[in-house]
Scaffold this motif. Structure first.
Motif, PDB file in Angstrom:
ATOM      1  N   UNK A  65       0.786  -1.220   0.000  1.00  0.00           N
ATOM      2  CA  UNK A  65       0.000   0.000   0.000  1.00  0.00           C
ATOM      3  C   UNK A  65       0.815   1.264   0.000  1.00  0.00           C
ATOM      4  N   UNK A  66       0.382   2.180  -0.782  1.00  0.00           N
ATOM      5  CA  UNK A  66       1.062   3.456  -1.000  1.00  0.00           C
ATOM      6  C   UNK A  66       0.199   4.151  -2.023  1.00  0.00           C
ATOM      7  N   UNK A  67      -0.826   4.691  -1.559  1.00  0.00           N
ATOM      8  CA  UNK A  67      -2.022   4.939  -2.334  1.00  0.00           C
ATOM      9  C   UNK A  67      -1.850   5.629  -3.689  1.00  0.00           C
ATOM     10  N   UNK A 116       0.259   3.460  -5.777  1.00  0.00           N
ATOM     11  CA  UNK A 116      -0.481   2.225  -5.927  1.00  0.00           C
ATOM     12  C   UNK A 116      -1.538   2.334  -7.017  1.00  0.00           C
TER      13      UNK A 116
END
Lengths: 146, 146
Positions: B110-112, B115
Motif C-alpha cells: 500500500x502506498x495509495x 499504488x
DNA sequence: ATGGTTGCAAACACTTTGCACATGA
DNA sequence: TCATGTGCAAAGTGTTTGCAACCAT
C-alpha cells in the motif's frame, strides 16, 4: 457593481444541471456547501425541519440520488450501514471516523503507512484500523463491450 | 507421523474461543478459510444450503457477529449497503472492487497514489475511485474515561 | 401548461431481537 | 444436564418505488 457574488442562492448550480430549484434542494445545497463533513439523510431532514421545510425521507433520498447522478455530490459509506453525501467539487481527501462518538474529520494528504503514524501524532487520533478500497473496472469488464 | 495436519475440522478453532462446534459454524469456517474474498451472508446461506445445512438468516448473522466478536473474522463494507466477512488472521491487505461485475480482489501492499497507477498497469484494473477511511478514537474521546 | 417534484403509503433489503425448542459439551 | 445455539416470527433501519397531487419554469 459591488457585492456581485455574496450569498449566492444555489439556483444556478441546480438549473445548470437541469434540476428545478425547489426549497428543499436549495437548502440542501447550502447545507452541503457549508458543512465540513459528509452528511447523512437523517441530518438533512432535521436541518430542513429547522428551516421550516418539511420533507419526506423519500424525497430527500431522491434529491441526493439526483444530486449524485448529476455529479453535484458524492455518496460515501463509512462502515455505518448508511450513506453520507458530500460535495463532489472537493479535492481528494479522506476521513477520520471516531468509532466512539462518530466524529468525522477530513484529511487531505495520503500515504497510508506513514499517514497512520502522523495521524496519531498530529491529530492525536488513535487509529485502530483503516479501510481502503479502490473502485473501478476490472480487466475482464474493460474487454467486454456491453 | 505423516499427514498430521490435513483436512482439520474447525472444532479446535471454535472451541478455542469458547464456541460450540455446530454444523453451520464448522461449514462457515471452512468457507471462510477457503475463499479468497470477503463473503456476504447471502452467499453463506447458499453455501450452507448446497452442503445440505439449512440455516436461517438470523442464525447466520448471529454466527458471523459471534465470529467477529471473538476475533475470528473481520467485518467489512465495500460501499454495497451490506456487510462482508473475512478471516481476521490475514496480513494487512486491501480490496479491488469492480463496480461493474462486483468482483473483489485482494491487494497487499500500500502506498495509495503510487499504488493507484501501479494497479492500472499491473492489474489492468481501471481505478475510477478509491475509498480510504481510518477508524479509531479521536482526541476528545481518548480523554474521556467513560 | 406541463413535465419535473413531492408526499404518502407500501414495499424491499439487510440486520437484530424475543422466545420456545433443540443440541453440543 | 444445561448453558449455548437455533428457528421462527416480528420488528427495526435505511432505502426505493408507484401514483396522484403539486409547483417551478
Amino acid at each position: 457593481m459591488v457585492n456581485v457574488k455574496i450569498q449566492h442562492d444555489c439556483k444556478d448550480e441546480l438549473n445548470g444541471v437541469e434540476l428545478r430549484a425547489t426549497p428543499a434542494r436549495i437548502a440542501l445545497m447550502h447545507l452541503l456547501e457549508t458543512t465540513d463533513r459528509p452528511v447523512d439523510v437523517q441530518t438533512m431532514i432535521s436541518f430542513l425541519e429547522k428551516k421550516g421545510i418539511q420533507a419526506d425521507p423519500a424525497t430527500v433520498f431522491r434529491i441526493v440520488n439526483m444530486f449524485t447522478e448529476k455529479g453535484l455530490t458524492k455518496q460515501i459509506q463509512l462502515q455505518e450501514g448508511k450513506s453520507r453525501y458530500e460535495l463532489a467539487a472537493q479535492n481528494d481527501h479522506h476521513h477520520l471516523v471516531c468509532t466512539k462518538c462518530g466524529d468525522i474529520q477530513d484529511i487531505s494528504d495520503c500515504n497510508i503507512e506513514v499517514l497512520e503514524k502522523e495521524i496519531s501524532l498530529k491529530k492525536k487520533f488513535r487509529v485502530t484500523s483503516h479501510s481502503l478500497e479502490f473502485f473501478g473496472i476490472c480487466n475482464d469488464c474493460q474487454k467486454k463491450t456491453s
